[in-house]
Design a protein around this motif. Sequence first.
Motif, PDB file in Angstrom:
ATOM      1  N   THR A 197     -31.082 -27.018  79.131  1.00 57.03           N
ATOM      2  CA  THR A 197     -30.082 -26.047  79.543  1.00 57.03           C
ATOM      3  C   THR A 197     -29.728 -26.269  81.003  1.00 57.03           C
ATOM      4  O   THR A 197     -30.512 -26.803  81.779  1.00 57.03           O
ATOM      5  CB  THR A 197     -30.592 -24.609  79.353  1.00 57.03           C
ATOM      6  N   GLY A 198     -28.545 -25.866  81.396  1.00 56.78           N
ATOM      7  CA  GLY A 198     -28.106 -26.048  82.777  1.00 56.78           C
ATOM      8  C   GLY A 198     -27.512 -24.779  83.334  1.00 56.78           C
ATOM      9  O   GLY A 198     -26.862 -24.023  82.626  1.00 56.78           O
ATOM     10  N   GLU A 199     -27.749 -24.537  84.595  1.00 56.35           N
ATOM     11  CA  GLU A 199     -27.160 -23.387  85.271  1.00 56.35           C
ATOM     12  C   GLU A 199     -26.114 -23.889  86.250  1.00 56.35           C
ATOM     13  O   GLU A 199     -25.882 -25.095  86.379  1.00 56.35           O
ATOM     14  CB  GLU A 199     -28.248 -22.597  86.024  1.00 56.35           C
ATOM     15  N   ILE A 200     -25.481 -22.977  86.937  1.00 55.88           N
ATOM     16  CA  ILE A 200     -24.556 -23.345  88.004  1.00 55.88           C
ATOM     17  C   ILE A 200     -25.218 -23.070  89.346  1.00 55.88           C
ATOM     18  O   ILE A 200     -26.175 -22.303  89.434  1.00 55.88           O
ATOM     19  CB  ILE A 200     -23.225 -22.573  87.878  1.00 55.88           C
ATOM     20  N   ALA A 201     -24.719 -23.722  90.366  1.00 57.07           N
ATOM     21  CA  ALA A 201     -25.370 -23.643  91.674  1.00 57.07           C
ATOM     22  C   ALA A 201     -25.213 -22.255  92.285  1.00 57.07           C
ATOM     23  O   ALA A 201     -24.311 -21.496  91.936  1.00 57.07           O
ATOM     24  CB  ALA A 201     -24.777 -24.694  92.608  1.00 57.07           C
ATOM     25  N   ARG A 202     -26.116 -21.955  93.205  1.00 57.07           N
ATOM     26  CA  ARG A 202     -26.075 -20.643  93.855  1.00 57.07           C
ATOM     27  C   ARG A 202     -24.940 -20.533  94.864  1.00 57.07           C
ATOM     28  O   ARG A 202     -24.334 -19.489  95.018  1.00 57.07           O
ATOM     29  CB  ARG A 202     -27.412 -20.374  94.555  1.00 57.07           C
ATOM     30  N   ASN A 203     -24.663 -21.627  95.576  1.00 57.01           N
ATOM     31  CA  ASN A 203     -23.627 -21.598  96.620  1.00 57.01           C
ATOM     32  C   ASN A 203     -22.491 -22.533  96.207  1.00 57.01           C
ATOM     33  O   ASN A 203     -22.443 -23.694  96.598  1.00 57.01           O
ATOM     34  CB  ASN A 203     -24.204 -22.035  97.965  1.00 57.01           C
ATOM     35  N   MET A 204     -21.592 -22.004  95.387  1.00 55.78           N
ATOM     36  CA  MET A 204     -20.539 -22.842  94.855  1.00 55.78           C
ATOM     37  C   MET A 204     -19.277 -22.025  94.618  1.00 55.78           C
ATOM     38  O   MET A 204     -19.348 -20.862  94.232  1.00 55.78           O
ATOM     39  CB  MET A 204     -20.981 -23.494  93.542  1.00 55.78           C
ATOM     40  N   PHE A 205     -18.127 -22.650  94.882  1.00 57.74           N
ATOM     41  CA  PHE A 205     -16.840 -22.066  94.555  1.00 57.74           C
ATOM     42  C   PHE A 205     -16.362 -22.690  93.246  1.00 57.74           C
ATOM     43  O   PHE A 205     -16.345 -23.914  93.104  1.00 57.74           O
ATOM     44  CB  PHE A 205     -15.806 -22.339  95.654  1.00 57.74           C
ATOM     45  N   ILE A 206     -15.984 -21.856  92.295  1.00 53.08           N
ATOM     46  CA  ILE A 206     -15.437 -22.336  91.031  1.00 53.08           C
ATOM     47  C   ILE A 206     -13.925 -22.178  91.086  1.00 53.08           C
ATOM     48  O   ILE A 206     -13.413 -21.066  91.235  1.00 53.08           O
ATOM     49  CB  ILE A 206     -16.013 -21.540  89.849  1.00 53.08           C
ATOM     50  N   VAL A 207     -13.222 -23.302  90.980  1.00 48.21           N
ATOM     51  CA  VAL A 207     -11.763 -23.286  91.056  1.00 48.21           C
ATOM     52  C   VAL A 207     -11.196 -23.924  89.792  1.00 48.21           C
ATOM     53  O   VAL A 207     -11.847 -24.756  89.154  1.00 48.21           O
ATOM     54  CB  VAL A 207     -11.259 -24.042  92.315  1.00 48.21           C
ATOM     55  N   PRO A 208      -9.970 -23.572  89.404  1.00 50.16           N
ATOM     56  CA  PRO A 208      -9.341 -24.208  88.240  1.00 50.16           C
ATOM     57  C   PRO A 208      -9.047 -25.679  88.511  1.00 50.16           C
ATOM     58  O   PRO A 208      -8.581 -26.038  89.597  1.00 50.16           O
ATOM     59  CB  PRO A 208      -8.041 -23.410  88.048  1.00 50.16           C
ATOM     60  N   THR A 209      -9.331 -26.520  87.520  1.00 53.76           N
ATOM     61  CA  THR A 209      -9.065 -27.947  87.686  1.00 53.76           C
ATOM     62  C   THR A 209      -7.593 -28.193  87.987  1.00 53.76           C
ATOM     63  O   THR A 209      -7.245 -29.037  88.820  1.00 53.76           O
ATOM     64  CB  THR A 209      -9.473 -28.698  86.409  1.00 53.76           C
ATOM     65  N   ALA A 210      -6.716 -27.450  87.304  1.00 55.75           N
ATOM     66  CA  ALA A 210      -5.282 -27.676  87.481  1.00 55.75           C
ATOM     67  C   ALA A 210      -4.800 -27.315  88.888  1.00 55.75           C
ATOM     68  O   ALA A 210      -3.713 -27.740  89.294  1.00 55.75           O
ATOM     69  CB  ALA A 210      -4.501 -26.867  86.452  1.00 55.75           C
ATOM     70  N   SER A 211      -5.602 -26.548  89.627  1.00 60.01           N
ATOM     71  CA  SER A 211      -5.167 -26.180  90.981  1.00 60.01           C
ATOM     72  C   SER A 211      -5.341 -27.325  91.974  1.00 60.01           C
ATOM     73  O   SER A 211      -4.741 -27.322  93.046  1.00 60.01           O
ATOM     74  CB  SER A 211      -5.967 -24.959  91.469  1.00 60.01           C
ATOM     75  N   VAL A 212      -6.175 -28.316  91.615  1.00 63.38           N
ATOM     76  CA  VAL A 212      -6.376 -29.479  92.491  1.00 63.38           C
ATOM     77  C   VAL A 212      -5.338 -30.520  92.100  1.00 63.38           C
ATOM     78  O   VAL A 212      -5.475 -31.222  91.099  1.00 63.38           O
ATOM     79  CB  VAL A 212      -7.802 -30.053  92.338  1.00 63.38           C
ATOM     80  N   THR A 213      -4.291 -30.624  92.873  1.00 60.25           N
ATOM     81  CA  THR A 213      -3.159 -31.493  92.538  1.00 60.25           C
ATOM     82  C   THR A 213      -3.325 -32.910  93.061  1.00 60.25           C
ATOM     83  O   THR A 213      -2.546 -33.786  92.694  1.00 60.25           O
ATOM     84  CB  THR A 213      -1.866 -30.895  93.096  1.00 60.25           C
ATOM     85  N   ALA A 214      -4.310 -33.165  93.922  1.00 56.53           N
ATOM     86  CA  ALA A 214      -4.524 -34.510  94.462  1.00 56.53           C
ATOM     87  C   ALA A 214      -5.579 -35.240  93.645  1.00 56.53           C
ATOM     88  O   ALA A 214      -6.433 -34.626  93.000  1.00 56.53           O
ATOM     89  CB  ALA A 214      -4.944 -34.434  95.925  1.00 56.53           C
ATOM     90  N   SER A 215      -5.536 -36.563  93.656  1.00 54.59           N
ATOM     91  CA  SER A 215      -6.503 -37.372  92.919  1.00 54.59           C
ATOM     92  C   SER A 215      -7.751 -37.606  93.760  1.00 54.59           C
ATOM     93  O   SER A 215      -7.683 -37.784  94.983  1.00 54.59           O
ATOM     94  CB  SER A 215      -5.869 -38.724  92.550  1.00 54.59           C
ATOM     95  N   ASP A 216      -8.916 -37.610  93.068  1.00 53.76           N
ATOM     96  CA  ASP A 216     -10.187 -37.876  93.755  1.00 53.76           C
ATOM     97  C   ASP A 216     -10.648 -39.311  93.521  1.00 53.76           C
ATOM     98  O   ASP A 216     -11.822 -39.630  93.730  1.00 53.76           O
ATOM     99  CB  ASP A 216     -11.257 -36.893  93.286  1.00 53.76           C
TER     100      ASP A 216
END
Length: 316
Positions: free
Chosen positions: A86-105
């Motif tokens: 099982t996996g949890e999410i980090a304690r210090n993290m911002f969750i943002v919508p993928t579609a909001s990131v318009t630039a390529s990584d």
Amino acid sequence: AVCMVSAEFARSAGLAVGDRVPLSLYLANKAESPQWEFGFQVQWRGGRSPGLLNAAGEPYSVFFEQAYEIVGLYDTFRLAGSKNGTGEIARNMFIVPTASVTASDAENIGAFGAMNRYTTSFQIPNGTIDEYRTAYEQNVPESVRTHLQLTFDDNGYSKVVGGLENLRTAAIILFAAGLLSALAILVLLLYFFIVKQKKRTAIERSLGMSKNQCRVSLVSGVVVLSAVAVILGTVCSSVLFDKVQTLDLTGQNEHTFSTEYSLWARDENAVETEDAENTGALEVVIPAAMTVLTTGLSVILVNRSLKYELIEMLNK
């Protein structure tokens, strides 16, 4: 441009729902679960945390910047002895919508690795697992499938929908039986109160009643009787249906499938409203249809009786 942030981080940073926070994205970690915070793996995972330098040995530059509005807070739970895998999410993290990131990584990937349950997930419509497996086996080469293991989790939907299908079959059988019973009662009603009343019709006509008066005399009684029966049946069935809806027939409250956190939640209110409107419409349409059918058949049968000559009817 909205985000969620852990309640712990929000408290320490003095943030609250509604605040806007500028975020700068430097690199993407596509090898590890979001549970692992930056730098945390250095101590516990043998130094697998992505570094801050790219392949050229230079610091990663920001590839995307955006001010995000905090619309929700979340809590994490670090439970000892949690289930393996099982996996949890980090304690210090911002969750943002993928579609909001318009630039390529593409030029800012700090770490990458094989797909696993922590980094790769997807959604398919409920009830389509078998269909998906078939398409998967037909379209994905066996050489690839030998290295992949798919795990499906529908939160008990398959079991619930099986029970619902059985209930649907039972409901159809009950509806058919009820419809046949209603038609049988209607036929008997018309036979005894219309067809078998030729003698009454002959006497009424011999006493000077017109054909229209004879029609009213016979049809009105049948229509009033059927209307009362239909209204009482509708009211009683509606009351019983509402009572049954509130019963827990299994003895526990876990026999329903919750859509609170699924994609269905956004349409749940619309579906409930539509179902309520449909149920209300049926409670009016079906009784009205039965009454109209009774009236129409009564008029047809009375007209057939009135076609006989008065002397012929008296002789019979």
